[in-house]
Design an enzyme around this catalytic site. Structure first.
Site, mmCIF file in Angstrom:
data_model
loop_
_atom_site.group_PDB
_atom_site.id
_atom_site.type_symbol
_atom_site.label_atom_id
_atom_site.label_comp_id
_atom_site.label_asym_id
_atom_site.label_seq_id
_atom_site.Cartn_x
_atom_site.Cartn_y
_atom_site.Cartn_z
ATOM 1 N N THR A 121 -17.522 44.094 61.876
ATOM 2 C CA THR A 121 -17.200 43.733 60.497
ATOM 3 C C THR A 121 -16.340 44.837 59.908
ATOM 4 O O THR A 121 -16.244 45.941 60.447
ATOM 5 C CB THR A 121 -18.481 43.567 59.671
ATOM 6 O OG1 THR A 121 -19.131 44.835 59.555
ATOM 7 C CG2 THR A 121 -19.421 42.567 60.319
ATOM 8 N N GLU A 151 -19.796 37.071 61.790
ATOM 9 C CA GLU A 151 -21.136 36.779 62.282
ATOM 10 C C GLU A 151 -21.345 35.325 62.691
ATOM 11 O O GLU A 151 -22.367 34.999 63.302
ATOM 12 C CB GLU A 151 -22.172 37.146 61.215
ATOM 13 C CG GLU A 151 -22.361 38.639 61.020
ATOM 14 C CD GLU A 151 -21.435 39.251 59.987
ATOM 15 O OE1 GLU A 151 -21.728 40.342 59.487
ATOM 16 O OE2 GLU A 151 -20.384 38.627 59.689
#
Length: 601
Positions: A184, A329
């Site tokens: 991320t 995700e």
């Protein structure tokens, strides 16, 4: 009793095997980093990927080792992906838009053994080479003629391949073997690693190939402007070869003129990118009178799609826009705004309301809305709560963070988004939980205000953030980056918003900036904006345009703020400059990533 069917492990090497066997002659066209267009085929990419696998084995790469790529979308990058994953190693895509310190953190956290890099990024890697104690080899994705003499320790991609044959065994391992690693962007703390499996990538590919998702077919010519370092290029690097679609890889040139040239010269029918890329293309088309003669569909994700963009593609160029939502995700596709039967029966204007939403979940994605007490909320289009997601290609835990629980008791992952879900199953993202503006106990959607303001004919880009307020806790502040040579004052934008939003949603102030900063995934960096405007002094707003929630007492003229006093005045145009997010200039080379990016986070 078990079924009596063949057991066929779902490993991604089977995707490129299929492309070789049944779509071997289909082209993969790349705008190379060196300059020329390069044409190859799935058959050739398959063979070269196997050569790469043998090269990795010769360098001591073992199953489970992390092999990183720091590269643009090209055929060589595709070869690296399949060559790495085919032998059970893990392809770790590095985001070149991250600050050098973050890149070093990610490389060391992943313990990358080898890094494949384009020429563009070699200088920054060599500059910080001493910090990367885990890295044993740097491979430059070019030929000997373009290898820089300054870095004799780096290996040449083409020379390495030439030393090895294409006879290499792929697969043969469990389908749950790790295949890819993507971090991320670290907007809330250190970046976090999402470790994809072969099975999750394969299932994600099947899911995205559906007609209501990407719907890519063997008739398509696909331009993935979304980069391969953004959660598997939204899966296109798998779904296009699986379908046998021609691939057009844009390399490093993502400006409107370059994207338009590729669309027209290669006959592109389908493309995917974030809104800022499409703004550059639309601006180029308006300035040049250009047309889109083959493009029929674009998927837009990464941030909310402005209404004026959907209308421009539809009304001016006959292109259908499909809005998508997802995040690193979720591999990343989570929902898509393709019309169902009820929506398809509506007229164009009614359909537009649904096309501007983030869409419906495909098979293998489950969603729920919960309030702060974890009570499940109804799908009535009114109830707003935290959006949670579950599915076989949704993260279970972060890489090397087994002690941190990220799923609730039912196995759902909290996306960090605030949303509603209507009775047709379409989700509407109201905001990121950290970006929603809480004013007087009520929520204000920063996304909705900035999308409405972005439709102003003088606006190039807009952003809305919360600023502290003595009485109402938070109030909205609108930042506007004007188009070149445009001039405007606050009242123009406030009047433009008047009647489109509730009066108490009206921004307390409008500030014109030279640049609105983007984060590593191409989204507006609201964390940076909030920090720079945390002491912003609101100037009086014209009578009749003030929100129904009244302003607090005016701050003194000499109150501290991020810019000189004249920066907030209503005088025309460029009243202030917002410092761009700190990116390494050497990392980006000569190319300025003004606007580009992916899915969530």
């Amino acid at each position: 009793m078990l079924g009596l069917m063949q057991d066929w492990p779902l490993t991604v090497d089977r995707i490129i095997d299929h492309a070789r066997s049944w779509h071997g002659g289909i082209e993969v066209v790349s705008r190379s980093v060196e300059g020329p267009m390069v044409r190859t085929t799935y058959r050739e990419i398959h063979g070269r990927a196997k050569q790469l696998s043998n090269a990795l084995l010769s360098l001591g790469v073992l199953p489970g080792d992390r092999v990183a790529t720091l590269a643009w979308n090209t055929g060589r990058h595709l070869e690296a992906w399949y060559g790495i994953m085919g032998i059970g190693a893990i392809c770790h895509t590095l985001n070149p838009r991250l600050h050098a310190d973050q890149l070093c953190y990610i490389i060391n956290h992943a313990r990358d053994k080898v890094i494949f890099t384009d020429l563009t990024f070699l200088p920054i890697l060599m500059e910080h080479r001493a910090k990367l104690d885990c890295v044993e080899h740097l491979v430059v994705m070019t030929d000997e003629a373009h290898m820089p003499a300054d870095y004799p320790a780096a290996l040449c991609f083409e020379t390495l391949l030439a030393q090895h044959g294409a006879d290499c065994a792929w697969g043969g391992f469990d389908e749950n073997t790790a295949a890819g690693l993507c971090y991320t962007s670290g907007t809330t703390g250190d970046p976090k690693g999402v470790l994809y499996s072969h099975r999750s990538n394969f299932l994600h590919t099947l899911g995205t190939m559906g007609a209501d998702v990407l719907g890519i077919s063997a008739r398509d010519v696909v331009l993935p402007v979304v980069p391969m370092f953004h959660a598997n290029a939204w899966g296109v690097a798998f779904s296009a070869p699986a379908a046998g679609a021609k691939l057009v890889m844009p390399g490093q040139h993502l400006d409107g003129a370059s994207v338009h040239e590729l669309i027209e010269t290669e006959g592109v029918t389908f493309s995917a990118a974030v809104p800022t890329v499409w703004r550059m293309l639309l601006q180029h088309l308006r300035e040049t009178g250009g047309q889109l003669s083959t493009l029929t569909r674009v998927v837009i994700g990464g941030s909310a799609v402005p209404e004026d963009m959907v209308r421009a593609f539809r009304d001016d160029y006959g292109v259908t826009v499909t809005h998508a939502w997802g995040m690193t995700e979720t591999s990343p596709m989570g929902t898509q705004s393709s019309p169902n039967r009820a929506v398809a029966a509506m007229d164009a204007e009614e359909q537009l309301r649904y096309r501007l939403k983030q869409g419906r979940p495909p098979l293998m994605i489950d969603l729920k809305l919960v309030d702060d007490q974890e009570h499940v909320l109804p799908h009535d289009g009114q109830a707003t709560g935290r959006l949670k997601v579950s599915g076989p290609f949704v993260v279970r835990e972060y890489f090397r963070e087994a002690e941190r629980a990220i799923l609730d008791a039912d196995g759902f992952f909290d996306t960090g988004d605030v949303a509603s879900i209507d009775d047709q199953g379409y989700i509407q993202i109201t905001d990121r939980a950290k970006d929603v503006i809480k004013s007087g106990g009520e929520w204000i959607s920063s996304i909705e205000i900035e999308n409405l303001a972005a439709a102003h004919p003088k606006a190039a880009m807009t952003a809305v953030v919360a600023i502290p307020h003595a009485k109402w806790d938070e109030r909205p502040l609108l930042l506007v980056q004007l188009k070149p040579d445009e001039r405007a004052d606050r009242s123009e934008f406030l009047q433009f918003l008047d009647g489109k939003i509730a009066r108490w949603w009206m921004p307390d102030d409008v500030v014109f900036v030279d640049h609105i900063p983007l984060g590593a995934t191409g989204k507006i960096d609201k964390k940076l904006i909030r920090e720079q405007f945390k002491n912003h002094v609101v100037q009086p707003i014209a009578a009749g345009l003030s929100p129904e929630q009244p302003n607090a007492e005016e701050a003194p003229a000499d109150a501290p703020g991020p810019f000189p006093a004249e920066a907030a005045e209503a005088s025309p145009a460029r009243a202030s400059t917002l410092t761009m997010v700190a990116l390494s200039g050497a990392l980006m080379g000569a190319y300025l990533w003004r606007s580009f990016g992916p899915v969530r986070r």
